[in-house]
Motif scaffolding. Structure first.
Motif, PDB file in Angstrom:
ATOM      1  N   LEU B   9      54.808  79.358  35.663  1.00  0.00           N
ATOM      2  CA  LEU B   9      54.694  80.377  34.618  1.00  0.00           C
ATOM      3  C   LEU B   9      56.083  80.897  34.256  1.00  0.00           C
ATOM      4  O   LEU B   9      56.403  81.094  33.082  1.00  0.00           O
ATOM      5  N   GLU B  10      56.887  81.106  35.263  1.00  0.00           N
ATOM      6  CA  GLU B  10      58.238  81.586  35.021  1.00  0.00           C
ATOM      7  C   GLU B  10      59.043  80.531  34.255  1.00  0.00           C
ATOM      8  O   GLU B  10      59.820  80.871  33.355  1.00  0.00           O
ATOM      9  N   GLY B  11      58.800  79.277  34.591  1.00  0.00           N
ATOM     10  CA  GLY B  11      59.453  78.190  33.858  1.00  0.00           C
ATOM     11  C   GLY B  11      59.080  78.217  32.385  1.00  0.00           C
ATOM     12  O   GLY B  11      59.909  77.981  31.505  1.00  0.00           O
ATOM     13  N   ILE B  12      57.825  78.511  32.118  1.00  0.00           N
ATOM     14  CA  ILE B  12      57.361  78.578  30.728  1.00  0.00           C
ATOM     15  C   ILE B  12      58.024  79.744  30.004  1.00  0.00           C
ATOM     16  O   ILE B  12      58.453  79.620  28.851  1.00  0.00           O
ATOM     17  N   ASN B  13      58.134  80.856  30.685  1.00  0.00           N
ATOM     18  CA  ASN B  13      58.825  82.009  30.091  1.00  0.00           C
ATOM     19  C   ASN B  13      60.276  81.684  29.780  1.00  0.00           C
ATOM     20  O   ASN B  13      60.793  82.066  28.732  1.00  0.00           O
ATOM     21  N   THR B  14      60.911  80.988  30.706  1.00  0.00           N
ATOM     22  CA  THR B  14      62.304  80.587  30.477  1.00  0.00           C
ATOM     23  C   THR B  14      62.404  79.690  29.246  1.00  0.00           C
ATOM     24  O   THR B  14      63.306  79.836  28.421  1.00  0.00           O
ATOM     25  N   SER B  15      61.451  78.781  29.093  1.00  0.00           N
ATOM     26  CA  SER B  15      61.469  77.888  27.934  1.00  0.00           C
ATOM     27  C   SER B  15      61.231  78.660  26.631  1.00  0.00           C
ATOM     28  O   SER B  15      61.822  78.345  25.600  1.00  0.00           O
ATOM     29  N   LEU B  16      60.360  79.648  26.699  1.00  0.00           N
ATOM     30  CA  LEU B  16      60.130  80.489  25.511  1.00  0.00           C
ATOM     31  C   LEU B  16      61.426  81.190  25.111  1.00  0.00           C
ATOM     32  O   LEU B  16      61.770  81.260  23.925  1.00  0.00           O
ATOM     33  N   LEU B  17      62.116  81.709  26.111  1.00  0.00           N
ATOM     34  CA  LEU B  17      63.405  82.360  25.844  1.00  0.00           C
ATOM     35  C   LEU B  17      64.411  81.364  25.276  1.00  0.00           C
ATOM     36  O   LEU B  17      65.185  81.699  24.373  1.00  0.00           O
ATOM     37  N   GLY B  18      64.373  80.144  25.797  1.00  0.00           N
ATOM     38  CA  GLY B  18      65.248  79.097  25.272  1.00  0.00           C
ATOM     39  C   GLY B  18      64.938  78.809  23.811  1.00  0.00           C
ATOM     40  O   GLY B  18      65.832  78.636  22.981  1.00  0.00           O
ATOM     41  N   MET B  19      63.637  78.793  23.503  1.00  0.00           N
ATOM     42  CA  MET B  19      63.224  78.549  22.114  1.00  0.00           C
ATOM     43  C   MET B  19      63.688  79.702  21.224  1.00  0.00           C
ATOM     44  O   MET B  19      64.172  79.494  20.105  1.00  0.00           O
ATOM     45  N   ASN B  65      48.660  72.055  29.928  1.00  0.00           N
ATOM     46  CA  ASN B  65      48.583  71.326  31.182  1.00  0.00           C
ATOM     47  C   ASN B  65      48.432  72.278  32.376  1.00  0.00           C
ATOM     48  O   ASN B  65      47.621  72.055  33.283  1.00  0.00           O
ATOM     49  N   LEU B  66      49.193  73.359  32.336  1.00  0.00           N
ATOM     50  CA  LEU B  66      49.120  74.357  33.415  1.00  0.00           C
ATOM     51  C   LEU B  66      47.736  75.036  33.440  1.00  0.00           C
ATOM     52  O   LEU B  66      47.158  75.255  34.513  1.00  0.00           O
ATOM     53  N   MET B  67      47.227  75.322  32.250  1.00  0.00           N
ATOM     54  CA  MET B  67      45.866  75.885  32.174  1.00  0.00           C
ATOM     55  C   MET B  67      44.856  74.946  32.821  1.00  0.00           C
ATOM     56  O   MET B  67      43.979  75.366  33.564  1.00  0.00           O
ATOM     57  N   ALA B  68      44.984  73.659  32.493  1.00  0.00           N
ATOM     58  CA  ALA B  68      43.998  72.678  32.972  1.00  0.00           C
ATOM     59  C   ALA B  68      44.083  72.512  34.484  1.00  0.00           C
ATOM     60  O   ALA B  68      43.065  72.435  35.172  1.00  0.00           O
ATOM     61  N   ARG B  69      45.306  72.513  35.015  1.00  0.00           N
ATOM     62  CA  ARG B  69      45.472  72.260  36.448  1.00  0.00           C
ATOM     63  C   ARG B  69      45.152  73.472  37.303  1.00  0.00           C
ATOM     64  O   ARG B  69      44.579  73.368  38.364  1.00  0.00           O
ATOM     65  N   GLN B  70      45.541  74.654  36.804  1.00  0.00           N
ATOM     66  CA  GLN B  70      45.464  75.832  37.664  1.00  0.00           C
ATOM     67  C   GLN B  70      44.307  76.749  37.327  1.00  0.00           C
ATOM     68  O   GLN B  70      43.995  77.666  38.082  1.00  0.00           O
ATOM     69  N   GLN B  71      43.729  76.534  36.136  1.00  0.00           N
ATOM     70  CA  GLN B  71      42.570  77.326  35.728  1.00  0.00           C
ATOM     71  C   GLN B  71      42.748  78.815  35.999  1.00  0.00           C
ATOM     72  O   GLN B  71      41.964  79.429  36.742  1.00  0.00           O
ATOM     73  N   PRO B  72      43.739  79.391  35.379  1.00  0.00           N
ATOM     74  CA  PRO B  72      44.023  80.815  35.603  1.00  0.00           C
ATOM     75  C   PRO B  72      42.953  81.699  34.982  1.00  0.00           C
ATOM     76  O   PRO B  72      42.265  81.274  34.047  1.00  0.00           O
ATOM     77  N   VAL B  73      42.808  82.888  35.522  1.00  0.00           N
ATOM     78  CA  VAL B  73      41.904  83.870  34.909  1.00  0.00           C
ATOM     79  C   VAL B  73      42.703  85.153  34.663  1.00  0.00           C
ATOM     80  O   VAL B  73      43.877  85.256  34.999  1.00  0.00           O
ATOM     81  N   ALA B  74      42.006  86.131  34.076  1.00  0.00           N
ATOM     82  CA  ALA B  74      42.566  87.475  33.867  1.00  0.00           C
ATOM     83  C   ALA B  74      43.987  87.447  33.303  1.00  0.00           C
ATOM     84  O   ALA B  74      44.256  86.734  32.346  1.00  0.00           O
ATOM     85  N   THR B  75      44.873  88.195  33.950  1.00  0.00           N
ATOM     86  CA  THR B  75      46.227  88.374  33.413  1.00  0.00           C
ATOM     87  C   THR B  75      46.964  87.053  33.228  1.00  0.00           C
ATOM     88  O   THR B  75      47.671  86.862  32.235  1.00  0.00           O
ATOM     89  N   ASP B  76      46.803  86.145  34.176  1.00  0.00           N
ATOM     90  CA  ASP B  76      47.544  84.888  34.078  1.00  0.00           C
ATOM     91  C   ASP B  76      47.100  84.074  32.873  1.00  0.00           C
ATOM     92  O   ASP B  76      47.910  83.478  32.167  1.00  0.00           O
ATOM     93  N   LEU B  77      45.801  84.064  32.626  1.00  0.00           N
ATOM     94  CA  LEU B  77      45.291  83.349  31.455  1.00  0.00           C
ATOM     95  C   LEU B  77      45.801  84.005  30.175  1.00  0.00           C
ATOM     96  O   LEU B  77      46.253  83.344  29.244  1.00  0.00           O
ATOM     97  N   ARG B  78      45.752  85.339  30.159  1.00  0.00           N
ATOM     98  CA  ARG B  78      46.220  86.077  28.981  1.00  0.00           C
ATOM     99  C   ARG B  78      47.693  85.780  28.714  1.00  0.00           C
ATOM    100  O   ARG B  78      48.100  85.616  27.569  1.00  0.00           O
ATOM    101  N   THR B  79      48.464  85.685  29.789  1.00  0.00           N
ATOM    102  CA  THR B  79      49.890  85.381  29.636  1.00  0.00           C
ATOM    103  C   THR B  79      50.101  84.002  29.009  1.00  0.00           C
ATOM    104  O   THR B  79      50.928  83.827  28.123  1.00  0.00           O
ATOM    105  N   LEU B  80      49.307  83.035  29.453  1.00  0.00           N
ATOM    106  CA  LEU B  80      49.476  81.672  28.919  1.00  0.00           C
ATOM    107  C   LEU B  80      49.046  81.598  27.457  1.00  0.00           C
ATOM    108  O   LEU B  80      49.700  80.949  26.640  1.00  0.00           O
TER     109      LEU B  80
END
Lengths: 217, 217
Positions: B9-19, B65-80
């Protein structure tokens, strides 16, 4: 027999179609308001924009809720993510119809579109109605052939947009700067409307085939 | 210690910042190309738009891909889900910077912006740079106070946009229709750029607080 998840997914599809129907109505009415300088119809579109926004909020909440409860993978997850994106495009298309209606209202009791451009703008209205109709078919039946057709209609829209600019720059243009500004923005609203329809068609194409349709600029 | 999911998730945030950094660079350069009629810089922004689009594709694929593998709920899903939406806004902001650069290129070797509007357009460039900078802070630190500030900068942008139209309609405007069309579209690009930054700030606000910030039209 369908399981609960697929029933809910179907419900989400139905709501997306309902949202598309609202956008179609907003577009039809805003074009009518523009053509006839009809204030009552313009006001109706402007008032209805909130409904489209609320529909999007509700729909997105349901999609995210379904993701959280059912934790779909593969195709089902892709379908839900695509639904989120399509609802965002539809919401934006509603905004653009709303902008068209606001232009009709701003110039009332005059017609916003001068005689010289009325055929071109009618053609844009017709092209956007055609695009909207095809896009609904794409959404409803996941009709891939139709999805590619939307792209051709968008090319037609781009041509019409360029022809507006040519007319504005020709010696025939005697309507001054204010109307030129109006027509520049109006052309852009129609063009963006079509772009979002193309984007939705691409998304459905991707959802069905797993491939990206050729991207355009 | 963080688990695998939160690392990704942190990696994704870093990529968003990169974008966001790519979009910031595109905006800065397109404003510079516009101000100085600098063809080389305009071409650089136009060429870089593909990079932003590819970054979005890659990022979205990772999120799904992260959603599919980790199946997050609540806050984590909302973040993705929020990350998906923010990447869409950033991609569109990149398009708008690209449009600004294309205008600079189209009018080269002339400056696209006439003297009479140069201060207003400089102010729009500065406002959009300020908005972009705050928006990056919002993304990086989930800074809610700063998210609300972006909204105020957007109000400033709307004022500047209206003042362009006033100038175009004033007797001082002697630059003709073509430049009026250019400035109408340019004003709209800046305005939409700011709208997307507001939208990103709203999304971060919602992600952090679970509440919608007051919506504007």
């Amino acid at each position: 027999m369908r399981d609960m998840f697929h029933e809910e997914l179907e419900g989400i599809n139905t709501s997306l179609l309902g949202m598309a129907a609202l956008v179609k109505e907003a577009l039809d009415q805003s074009c009518q308001a523009l053509k006839n300088a009809d204030l009552a119809i313009a006001e109706r579109v402007i008032a209805a924009d909130d409904t489209i926004d609320h529909t999007q909020h509700d729909l997105d909440a349901r999609i995210i809720n379904l993701m959280a409860r059912q934790q779909p993978v593969a195709t089902d997850l892709r379908t839900l993510v695509t639904a989120l994106r399509i609802s965002a495009d539809l919401e934006r298309m509603g905004d653009l119809a709303h902008h068209i209606a606001k232009l009709a209202r701003m110039r009332y009791p005059n017609k916003a579109v001068p005689e010289l451009l009325s055929t071109t703008i009618d053609n844009m209205s017709n092209a956007s109605a055609r695009i909207m109709e095809k896009m609904v078919t794409v959404l409803q039946y996941r009709d891939i052939a139709r999805a590619l057709e939307v792209e051709q209609d968008d090319d037609e829209m781009d041509k019409l947009h360029r022809s507006i600019i040519s007319i504005l720059l020709s010696d025939d243009w005697t309507y001054g700067i204010e109307t030129a500004i109006d027509m520049t923005l109006l052309g852009r609203y129609f063009e963006r409307f079509a772009d979002h329809a193309v984007s939705i068609s691409h998304r459905v194409y991707f959802m069905v085939t797993g491939d990206y349709a050729e991207e355009k600029n």
